[in-house]
Every structure is written in structure tokens, then in C-alpha cells.
Scaffold this active site. Sequence first.
Site, PDB file in Angstrom:
ATOM      1  N   TYR A   1      -5.912 -16.778  -1.127  1.00 54.99           N
ATOM      2  CA  TYR A   1      -6.175 -17.004   0.302  1.00 54.99           C
ATOM      3  C   TYR A   1      -5.025 -17.775   0.942  1.00 54.99           C
ATOM      4  O   TYR A   1      -4.489 -18.709   0.332  1.00 54.99           O
ATOM      5  CB  TYR A   1      -7.474 -17.798   0.494  1.00 54.99           C
ATOM      6  CG  TYR A   1      -7.761 -18.006   1.962  1.00 54.99           C
ATOM      7  CD1 TYR A   1      -8.260 -16.954   2.717  1.00 54.99           C
ATOM      8  CD2 TYR A   1      -7.456 -19.201   2.601  1.00 54.99           C
ATOM      9  CE1 TYR A   1      -8.473 -17.106   4.076  1.00 54.99           C
ATOM     10  CE2 TYR A   1      -7.669 -19.352   3.959  1.00 54.99           C
ATOM     11  CZ  TYR A   1      -8.182 -18.298   4.694  1.00 54.99           C
ATOM     12  OH  TYR A   1      -8.377 -18.437   6.039  1.00 54.99           O
TER      13      TYR A   1
ATOM     14  N   TRP B   1      -2.391 -18.089   4.867  1.00 56.80           N
ATOM     15  CA  TRP B   1      -1.831 -17.471   6.070  1.00 56.80           C
ATOM     16  C   TRP B   1      -0.424 -16.932   5.892  1.00 56.80           C
ATOM     17  O   TRP B   1       0.068 -16.213   6.749  1.00 56.80           O
ATOM     18  CB  TRP B   1      -1.856 -18.494   7.208  1.00 56.80           C
ATOM     19  CG  TRP B   1      -3.085 -18.397   8.042  1.00 56.80           C
ATOM     20  CD1 TRP B   1      -4.376 -18.509   7.615  1.00 56.80           C
ATOM     21  CD2 TRP B   1      -3.136 -18.185   9.466  1.00 56.80           C
ATOM     22  NE1 TRP B   1      -5.224 -18.389   8.689  1.00 56.80           N
ATOM     23  CE2 TRP B   1      -4.488 -18.190   9.828  1.00 56.80           C
ATOM     24  CE3 TRP B   1      -2.173 -18.021  10.453  1.00 56.80           C
ATOM     25  CZ2 TRP B   1      -4.910 -18.017  11.150  1.00 56.80           C
ATOM     26  CZ3 TRP B   1      -2.581 -17.846  11.756  1.00 56.80           C
ATOM     27  CH2 TRP B   1      -3.943 -17.830  12.096  1.00 56.80           C
TER      28      TRP B   1
HETATM   29  N1  LIG Z   1     -10.889 -30.150   5.815  1.00 58.39           N
HETATM   30  C1  LIG Z   1     -10.549 -28.980   6.327  1.00 58.39           C
HETATM   31  N2  LIG Z   1      -9.947 -28.053   5.557  1.00 58.39           N
HETATM   32  C2  LIG Z   1      -9.590 -26.873   6.074  1.00 58.39           C
HETATM   33  C3  LIG Z   1      -9.832 -26.579   7.438  1.00 58.39           C
HETATM   34  C4  LIG Z   1     -10.467 -27.566   8.237  1.00 58.39           C
HETATM   35  O1  LIG Z   1     -10.715 -27.375   9.433  1.00 58.39           O
HETATM   36  N3  LIG Z   1     -10.802 -28.755   7.647  1.00 58.39           N
HETATM   37  N4  LIG Z   1      -9.467 -25.359   7.956  1.00 58.39           N
HETATM   38  C5  LIG Z   1      -9.426 -24.255   7.019  1.00 58.39           C
HETATM   39  C6  LIG Z   1      -8.861 -23.053   7.609  1.00 58.39           C
HETATM   40  S1  LIG Z   1      -9.628 -22.456   8.997  1.00 58.39           S
HETATM   41  C7  LIG Z   1      -7.816 -22.382   7.060  1.00 58.39           C
HETATM   42  S2  LIG Z   1      -7.375 -20.852   7.701  1.00 58.39           S
HETATM   43  C8  LIG Z   1      -7.110 -22.887   5.869  1.00 58.39           C
HETATM   44  C9  LIG Z   1      -5.597 -22.637   5.893  1.00 58.39           C
HETATM   45  O2  LIG Z   1      -5.086 -22.705   4.615  1.00 58.39           O
HETATM   46  P1  LIG Z   1      -3.742 -21.956   4.200  1.00 58.39           P
HETATM   47  O3  LIG Z   1      -3.629 -20.648   4.906  1.00 58.39           O
HETATM   48  O4  LIG Z   1      -3.673 -21.933   2.712  1.00 58.39           O
HETATM   49  O5  LIG Z   1      -2.649 -22.952   4.776  1.00 58.39           O
HETATM   50  P2  LIG Z   1      -1.108 -22.720   5.064  1.00 58.39           P
HETATM   51  O6  LIG Z   1      -0.500 -24.073   5.163  1.00 58.39           O
HETATM   52  O7  LIG Z   1      -0.930 -21.809   6.224  1.00 58.39           O
HETATM   53  O8  LIG Z   1      -0.597 -22.052   3.724  1.00 58.39           O
HETATM   54  C10 LIG Z   1       0.260 -20.972   3.683  1.00 58.39           C
HETATM   55  C11 LIG Z   1       1.276 -21.197   2.579  1.00 58.39           C
HETATM   56  O9  LIG Z   1       2.066 -20.015   2.454  1.00 58.39           O
HETATM   57  C12 LIG Z   1       3.433 -20.376   2.325  1.00 58.39           C
HETATM   58  N5  LIG Z   1       4.228 -19.239   2.803  1.00 58.39           N
HETATM   59  C13 LIG Z   1       4.593 -18.932   4.062  1.00 58.39           C
HETATM   60  N6  LIG Z   1       5.283 -17.785   4.089  1.00 58.39           N
HETATM   61  C14 LIG Z   1       5.356 -17.341   2.802  1.00 58.39           C
HETATM   62  C15 LIG Z   1       5.926 -16.187   2.182  1.00 58.39           C
HETATM   63  O10 LIG Z   1       6.514 -15.333   2.815  1.00 58.39           O
HETATM   64  N7  LIG Z   1       5.766 -16.071   0.836  1.00 58.39           N
HETATM   65  C16 LIG Z   1       5.112 -16.990   0.091  1.00 58.39           C
HETATM   66  N8  LIG Z   1       4.992 -16.773  -1.207  1.00 58.39           N
HETATM   67  N9  LIG Z   1       4.560 -18.096   0.657  1.00 58.39           N
HETATM   68  C17 LIG Z   1       4.685 -18.258   1.980  1.00 58.39           C
HETATM   69  C18 LIG Z   1       3.580 -21.633   3.137  1.00 58.39           C
HETATM   70  O11 LIG Z   1       4.704 -22.378   2.709  1.00 58.39           O
HETATM   71  C19 LIG Z   1       2.235 -22.333   2.889  1.00 58.39           C
HETATM   72  O12 LIG Z   1       2.313 -23.206   1.804  1.00 58.39           O
HETATM   73  O13 LIG Z   1      -7.372 -24.290   5.713  1.00 58.39           O
HETATM   74  C20 LIG Z   1      -8.762 -24.567   5.678  1.00 58.39           C
HETATM   75  N10 LIG Z   1      -8.991 -25.934   5.288  1.00 58.39           N
HETATM   76  N1  LIG Z   2      -2.065 -25.929  16.119  1.00 59.07           N
HETATM   77  C1  LIG Z   2      -2.856 -25.251  15.280  1.00 59.07           C
HETATM   78  N2  LIG Z   2      -3.699 -24.316  15.766  1.00 59.07           N
HETATM   79  C2  LIG Z   2      -4.517 -23.644  14.926  1.00 59.07           C
HETATM   80  C3  LIG Z   2      -4.484 -23.849  13.526  1.00 59.07           C
HETATM   81  C4  LIG Z   2      -3.587 -24.858  13.040  1.00 59.07           C
HETATM   82  O1  LIG Z   2      -3.524 -25.125  11.838  1.00 59.07           O
HETATM   83  N3  LIG Z   2      -2.797 -25.519  13.939  1.00 59.07           N
HETATM   84  N4  LIG Z   2      -5.293 -23.105  12.701  1.00 59.07           N
HETATM   85  C5  LIG Z   2      -5.847 -21.865  13.218  1.00 59.07           C
HETATM   86  C6  LIG Z   2      -6.959 -21.403  12.408  1.00 59.07           C
HETATM   87  S1  LIG Z   2      -6.612 -20.664  10.909  1.00 59.07           S
HETATM   88  C7  LIG Z   2      -8.255 -21.454  12.815  1.00 59.07           C
HETATM   89  S2  LIG Z   2      -9.483 -20.793  11.828  1.00 59.07           S
HETATM   90  C8  LIG Z   2      -8.629 -22.055  14.075  1.00 59.07           C
HETATM   91  C9  LIG Z   2      -9.809 -22.996  13.871  1.00 59.07           C
HETATM   92  O2  LIG Z   2     -10.494 -23.238  15.017  1.00 59.07           O
HETATM   93  P1  LIG Z   2     -11.549 -24.427  15.007  1.00 59.07           P
HETATM   94  O3  LIG Z   2     -12.239 -24.484  13.709  1.00 59.07           O
HETATM   95  O4  LIG Z   2     -12.404 -24.273  16.180  1.00 59.07           O
HETATM   96  O5  LIG Z   2     -10.550 -25.658  15.173  1.00 59.07           O
HETATM   97  P2  LIG Z   2     -10.685 -27.204  14.854  1.00 59.07           P
HETATM   98  O6  LIG Z   2      -9.497 -27.844  15.485  1.00 59.07           O
HETATM   99  O7  LIG Z   2     -10.886 -27.442  13.415  1.00 59.07           O
HETATM  100  O8  LIG Z   2     -12.003 -27.646  15.611  1.00 59.07           O
HETATM  101  C10 LIG Z   2     -12.094 -27.576  17.020  1.00 59.07           C
HETATM  102  C11 LIG Z   2     -12.763 -28.821  17.521  1.00 59.07           C
HETATM  103  O9  LIG Z   2     -14.135 -28.836  17.178  1.00 59.07           O
HETATM  104  C12 LIG Z   2     -14.574 -30.178  17.271  1.00 59.07           C
HETATM  105  N5  LIG Z   2     -15.687 -30.385  16.364  1.00 59.07           N
HETATM  106  C13 LIG Z   2     -15.647 -30.672  15.037  1.00 59.07           C
HETATM  107  N6  LIG Z   2     -16.894 -30.768  14.531  1.00 59.07           N
HETATM  108  C14 LIG Z   2     -17.732 -30.541  15.568  1.00 59.07           C
HETATM  109  C15 LIG Z   2     -19.157 -30.482  15.685  1.00 59.07           C
HETATM  110  O10 LIG Z   2     -19.899 -30.665  14.746  1.00 59.07           O
HETATM  111  N7  LIG Z   2     -19.650 -30.196  16.916  1.00 59.07           N
HETATM  112  C16 LIG Z   2     -18.861 -29.978  17.998  1.00 59.07           C
HETATM  113  N8  LIG Z   2     -19.448 -29.659  19.147  1.00 59.07           N
HETATM  114  N9  LIG Z   2     -17.529 -30.032  17.912  1.00 59.07           N
HETATM  115  C17 LIG Z   2     -16.969 -30.291  16.709  1.00 59.07           C
HETATM  116  C18 LIG Z   2     -13.401 -31.032  16.866  1.00 59.07           C
HETATM  117  O11 LIG Z   2     -13.280 -32.117  17.762  1.00 59.07           O
HETATM  118  C19 LIG Z   2     -12.244 -30.079  16.868  1.00 59.07           C
HETATM  119  O12 LIG Z   2     -11.098 -30.555  17.539  1.00 59.07           O
HETATM  120  O13 LIG Z   2      -7.538 -22.799  14.625  1.00 59.07           O
HETATM  121  C20 LIG Z   2      -6.325 -22.039  14.645  1.00 59.07           C
HETATM  122  N10 LIG Z   2      -5.364 -22.727  15.458  1.00 59.07           N
HETATM  123 MO   LIG Z   3      -8.536 -20.487   9.702  1.00 58.61          MO
END
Ligand SMILES: Nc1nc2c(c(=O)[nH]1)N[C@H]1C(S)=C(S)[C@@H](COP(=O)(O)OP(=O)(O)OC[C@H]3O[C@@H](n4cnc5c(=O)[nH]c(N)nc54)[C@H](O)[C@@H]3O)O[C@H]1N2
Ligand SMILES: Nc1nc2c(c(=O)[nH]1)N[C@H]1C(S)=C(S)[C@@H](COP(=O)(O)OP(=O)(O)OC[C@H]3O[C@@H](n4cnc5c(=O)[nH]c(N)nc54)[C@H](O)[C@@H]3O)O[C@H]1N2
Ligand SMILES: [Mo]
Length: 758
Positions: free
Chosen positions: A108, A110
Site C-alpha cells: 500500500y 501513494w
Molecule cells: N495516524 C494516521 N495515520 C494515517 C493517516 C491518518 O490520518 N492518521 N492517514 C492514512 C492515509 S489516508 C494514507 S493514504 C496513508 C499514506 O501512506 P503512504 O501512501 O504509505 O505514505 P507516503 O508517504 O505517500 O508513502 C509513499 C512512499 O513511496 C515512496 N515513493 C515515491 N515515489 C516512488 C517510486 O517511484 N518508487 C518507489 N519505490 N517508491 C516511491 C516515497 O518515498 C514514500 O516513502 O497514511 C495513513 N496513515
Molecule cells: N496536504 C496534504 N493533503 C492531503 C494529504 C496529505 O498527506 N497532505 N493526504 C491526502 C489523502 S491520502 C487523504 S485520504 C485525504 C484525507 O482526508 P481527511 O481524512 O478528511 O483529512 P484529515 O486532515 O486527516 O482530516 C480532516 C479534518 O477532520 C477533522 N477531524 C478529525 N477527527 C474528527 C472527528 O471525529 N470529527 C470531526 N467532525 N472532525 C474530525 C480534523 O480536524 C482534520 O483536520 O487527504 C488528502 N490530502
Molecule cells: Mo489517504
Amino acid sequence: MASVTHSSHWGAFTASDSGDQLQITPFPGDPDPSPLLENLADTLRHPARVTQPMVRKGWLENGPGPDARRGADEYIAISWEQALDLAASELKRVADNFGPQAVFGGSYGWSSAGRFHHAQSQLHRFLNTTIGGYVRSVWSYSSAAACVILPHIVAPQDEIARRGVSWREIAEHSDIVLAFGGLALKNSQVASGGMSEHTERGYMRQAAARGATFISVSPLRSDLPQEAAGEWLPVRPGTDAALILALLHTLWREGLSDEAFLARYCTGWPMLVASLSGEQDGTVRDAAWAEAICGVPAEKIVALARRLHGKRVLVTVAHSLQRAQYGEQPVWLGLVLAAALGQPGLPGGGYAYALGALGHYGKAFNRVSFPALPQGANGVEDLIPVARIADMLLNPGEPFDFNGVRRRYPHIKLAWWAGGNPFHHHQDLARLRHAFCQLDTLIVHEHSLTATARHADLILPATMTLEREDIGGAPTDRYLFAMHPVAQPWGHARDDFAIFRDIAARLGREEAFTEGRTVREWLQHLYGQMQEKLAQEGVSTPAFDDFWREGILQLPQVDDGGRLMRRFRADPDAHPLPTPDGKIQIYSATIASFNYPDCPGLPVWLTPDEQPDAQHPLWLIANQPATRLHSQLDYGRHSARHKKQGKEVCTMHPIDAAARGIDEGAIVMLHNTRGAVLAAVRIADDIMPGVVQLPTGAWYDPVDPLAQRPLCRHGNPNVLTRDIGTSSLGQGCSGQITVVQVSLFTGDVGEVQAFAPL
Ligand SMILES: Nc1nc2c(c(=O)[nH]1)N[C@H]1C(S)=C(S)[C@@H](COP(=O)(O)OP(=O)(O)OC[C@H]3O[C@@H](n4cnc5c(=O)[nH]c(N)nc54)[C@H](O)[C@@H]3O)O[C@H]1N2
Ligand SMILES: Nc1nc2c(c(=O)[nH]1)N[C@H]1C(S)=C(S)[C@@H](COP(=O)(O)OP(=O)(O)OC[C@H]3O[C@@H](n4cnc5c(=O)[nH]c(N)nc54)[C@H](O)[C@@H]3O)O[C@H]1N2
Ligand SMILES: [Mo]
């Protein structure tokens, strides 16, 4: 060097590299370019890059097998020949002895924006074409709970999020946008595959200027941008389900619910009313009941319900709400609220799941999408819900429930990761390390020395997107970009494709993996497939060479957002929803039939079993970072500039800070039963008292990697979050919130080492 077009998940740009400086200019067509572009500037030759293949000493000396030293061992630099031989023979050993069902290829993550070099797709294709498959993971850390429940109650997530109500409609028609979890611009600046035009800020400004009211229900004020000129309704984390039940109670009790809509288009409203009214179990789910749970004063709840009645209301629920225990409930109840207001299917009204959480949502669609790399057939049936990785490795052979099916965790010997960072994305990192220690082998492709790379047995250096050619595009982005290389590969880095090709060759499967094509030939092939499909629609496109020279191509789009609901509303018999009876399921007989106490057939408020207490009195919000994408390029300029004393910044209310003798900028320790994390404090009243916020993405930097309760000196909140599924239904990631104590930290644990070379 001349300037060339390129693209990233946070925007398109042109770039040139003079050898010591990377110049980046945002795509001129972007009305609101993302500051995240700045993170690319210093990355090409950063010391955190992986420059050559590395093998973990313990693995090389003792051979494959479980090993408690992962995360704390030495590494030995080796040649590509050695590395490829080791990877090929280990894959062959595992596949020959245990079959492809002992290989976890979920991987998993991005990775980067180019469509061909998408690392996870390359890995999947590689495993399918060499050993016939792999154990996969399904859904995402983003929205697993929603992806599972939405098809049961209304329609697949893509239909409700991506093809839901559009920003254009909101700007033109909505009276009230009620956003649970807000509409933070920090989030919509990102979209996987690329995002050339950031339009959310403009649409919100336009809607507000017309008179639309944005109401952000969230523990953080910053979840709604100034441009929306909206209102902030603070709510205790994890309690939105109770708040929505009380809004529904008020609507019903005061005769404000749209009974005609509910009767015609929905199933189960009378059953929910029995629960709201107390008839079912003696508990009345009214505003006073909800106030005690969610902290919103009862009169405010009642006033909000009255205010919603009779207006064109759009209800949105952010991904964040479902990234928590019982996260399915607010997703379900947001839909029910929109239905009780009679809004689904009206322009600018109804339910838009996750609007603004990513730049994909609420946009028009390309008539033809750029094709994905074909992945081949996976002969293995075993799968896990993506966030159950540690459970799988720690409990092989044990049963687990998932969306109505009881499955068993497979026995995994080899895990292969390319393009993701589990030590960023997973919860309870000490437990994750322990889980990875059970493997025979962990192989990681990375361009940078992430914590995941530092737990691998073999680290294979991958190129960054800036060092190779690709095509960037997303189904909701009308521009396709030729991604030209900006620089030569750093050190000995190779493309993921080249790495897999050379391992496939050692297994006698090179032709099957490459189909005889070079990178450029694959790009031409995929572009040709898109051309053919467009030609069938009567659209002619430039020859590949012309596109490649121009660097950019505008694609035709259709704006069919909200189509499903509009048709359903117009004629529910002719256009039923893809649910068992074609209606919105306020009660789901299917979900009820699974008999899950943690996700019954009617939406409910269930008290999460982790609650603030004397030891851990504060809620922690671990949300998406404003200064980078996840953990990517955390050493980049924009991300680094927003740290303090090299640490991630956590936000705290003045009352909570004063009670602990904490001053602005102090270094604090956030801790709970799972571990501790250092961060620099920002004190502000834009957060609710009782809540602290620490974004995800600072690279994990444990002072003692082998500790049972690690201390991360950099600020990775996943040391603290809990590794449980959302429920037996969705089994999604529940890492958004947890409970902590915060104390002033005055010890000396040395400088952050997360970016240091091995
Ligand atoms: N506590 C908490 N944890 C969360 C979340 C949260 O809200 N709270 N959000 C979750 C969500 S929504 C998501 S989507 C995940 C994201 O989790 P990830 O998608 O695992 O996070 P990234 O940092 O985007 O990791 C991508 C990795 O790919 C590497 N990479 C980039 N390009 C390439 C390439 O071309 N080749 C190779 N081999 N590697 C490459 C980058 O260096 C990076 O280390 O985290 C989740 N974890
Ligand atoms: N800059 C930036 N943008 C991103 C990403 C990133 O890593 N960096 N990741 C992308 C990805 S993979 C995803 S999946 C999306 C995720 O999208 P989301 O999951 O919606 O993003 P978050 O910033 O984790 O949360 C949005 C807001 O929800 C509020 N929140 C948290 N818990 C609660 C709750 O229990 N109730 C309510 N009402 N509000 C709450 C928090 O204040 C938080 O700032 O974002 C995307 N956009
Ligand atoms: Mo995500």
C-alpha cells in the site's frame, strides 16, 4: 539544462536542474498552485536518498527468517548484481516451497504521480507474471470503512465521492454546506495521479459571495478556509454520530423531516425513529443526550436542525471521521441526515462523501481515462483489509471477520514493498515492527531512507519521478502531462520497472513482465490505447511524438456529477440505486444479517472503547499534514521550514497548555500506553480545549528502536495510535484519533537522525 514539463500528486510544473539548484515553476494554468511544490527543490541529491543497494547484516549472515533486530541492524552496501541475485533467489525459494500465497505484495502507498512507473502496479505485475500472484490488500487507509459500507447503503464510494455533487453546483446552488470534518484546503491540494488546477478555494469564495453558508463541524477551526467565510462548530473527536442522531431526532420531533422523501426513497426510517424516540430501548437520542457526548450545547443542536430545514443543504463527511473505531457510523448517518432533509438528487444538495478531502472530488471527468499499467492475473485468493497488516503477520492462520465473510490470515514469509511507507501509514509502530520481525524477508524499493527502508532486509534504490520519463494524469484532471526527466538518476538508483525486469530475467520471465517493451515503448503503447478510445468517441489527438514535444494535452471532459442521485430522484423505479431494494438504506438487512455488534443493521452511536481518562486526558488528532503529502519528502524545504527545533509542531489550547506549565514553542512529550513522541508546541485557540493535534508524516525516529514503548524524537503520531479495525464490517484504519497525556520535556535525547545516511 532546459526547462521540461513534469507532474506530481500536488500539481504540475516545469523544472530545470542546474546541477546545484532545481528551479520549479508551477503550471501557468493553475489558479492556486500548491506550496508543496517547494518540497521538491532540494531532494535530488539529499543525504536521505538511497544511493546503492543495501542488505541487512543479520539477514545476509543468517539467511532469511524471523529476526528481532529489524529496525536496529547494520547495513552492508552491495552491487546491483548481488542485490538482484539475492532478491530473485529469495522469491524463488519462497514461491517454490510455500507458493505465491506466502508472498505479501499489497504494498500500500501513494508512490509518485506517473501512470507507468506507479510502483505498486509495477510490483503487482511483476509478482503476477513471475510467480503467478501474491496475497493482496483491499481498499485504502483513506476510506476503507466508507468503501465497505457505502455500497450496502447507497452506491460505491466513487459514485458518491468522485461523481457526487460538484463544486460548480455548490457555487451555484447550495444554501448551506454542512461539512463534518471541514473542507480544509490543505487536503484538496492533493490528488493521486496529479492535479493541474486547484479550484476549491475559488469555488468556496464564489459560493460564499453568492450567500451560501459553510458550517464546519470539527475540533479544529482551521478545517475551513477563510475564503468560505463560514462558521465553526467545535465537536469532540469521534462523536459526530451522536450529534447527527440528535439532529435527526430534532427534525423528526419537530415535524421538520421530509417524510415524503423518506417514504418514497428510503428503507427503514420508521425503525430509526423508534431508536431516536427511545421506543426501542428507552434511550431518547435528543439534543440533551448528544450534548453530553459530543460537547455541542443542546440548544445549538436544536437551532442547527431548524436552520437546515427548508434550505438547499449539502451534507459532507470527511474521510477522517471514518478513520476511527466505528467509523462506518458517521458515514451512514451523514447520508441519513441528507435524506431526512429531502435533499439527495437536488442541485447543490444531498450527500457528498469526502468532498474536499482530495482534489479529485466534486470535479468533472475525462471522457476517457489514461490507461493503467496492466497488472496481469493474480492466482492467489487470499486478501486482507489493507490496515490489518500487523494482525496478519502476528496471527497467521487465525480467523477474522470482514464485510460478512469470515476469512483466515495467510502465512506470509516474504513481504515486498514499493511505493509505500508502512512506518508512516500504519498504527502502533512498535507493534508493526514486531509484526515485520516475524517475516523471513522484507524487500523495499525506495528513493529515500524512510523508516520502512530501515527495517528492510534488502533496500533497492529506486529513481525519483524527477529522474525518469512518464505520463502524468488523473481521471478528474483535464490535462495530461509528458513527464520529462529533470535530472540523471542519483547514485546507482534504477527505475522500479528496471529492477523488476532484471529480477524477472533471473527467473526466466523477462518477456512476460516487459512484453518486450522499453519504457518509452510502454508510454507509446498506453498513449495509443487512450488515443484509440478517444477516436471511438470521435475525438482526434496528436501523435505521441507531438504530445511528447508539446508536453501537455487537454482532454475532453463530461460534467456528470450527481448523475446517479438526480436520476434516482426523478424516477426511483426506472433508476434504482444499486442497493438490495434500490433505495437508500436507513436500515440495511444485509448488514443486519452479518450480526456484528460493532456495526448493526441500523446506524447507531457506539461509545469507542478508548476514552480520555485520568492518565490520558486529551484527545489526539493525527490528521493529514499541511506541509507535505504524508511522509513524502519530509526533508523537503517546505516541510522542514514548518518544523521547530527540527521537530513536528503540535497544536494545543491555551487552557491545556497553562494547566501543564507549557509555553509557546516548548518541546513536549505526548505519551500513552503504546509509546511517546516529542514535538514542539504551538498554543492557539483554534483548537478545542481537551484536544491536541499532531499531523502525520514526520519520519519515525525512535531513540531506542527495540523499545517496547518507543520514544520518537521527531513527532510521528503513529507511535501512539491504536491498531484496531473500524469494525468487523469495514476493518479500516482507525488511526485518526487516540488519547494521550502531554508533558513538558526537558531531557536530552540527541538530534533527529531520521534523515541521516545509513
Ligand atoms: N495516524 C494516521 N495515520 C494515517 C493517516 C491518518 O490520518 N492518521 N492517514 C492514512 C492515509 S489516508 C494514507 S493514504 C496513508 C499514506 O501512506 P503512504 O501512501 O504509505 O505514505 P507516503 O508517504 O505517500 O508513502 C509513499 C512512499 O513511496 C515512496 N515513493 C515515491 N515515489 C516512488 C517510486 O517511484 N518508487 C518507489 N519505490 N517508491 C516511491 C516515497 O518515498 C514514500 O516513502 O497514511 C495513513 N496513515
Ligand atoms: N496536504 C496534504 N493533503 C492531503 C494529504 C496529505 O498527506 N497532505 N493526504 C491526502 C489523502 S491520502 C487523504 S485520504 C485525504 C484525507 O482526508 P481527511 O481524512 O478528511 O483529512 P484529515 O486532515 O486527516 O482530516 C480532516 C479534518 O477532520 C477533522 N477531524 C478529525 N477527527 C474528527 C472527528 O471525529 N470529527 C470531526 N467532525 N472532525 C474530525 C480534523 O480536524 C482534520 O483536520 O487527504 C488528502 N490530502
Ligand atoms: Mo489517504
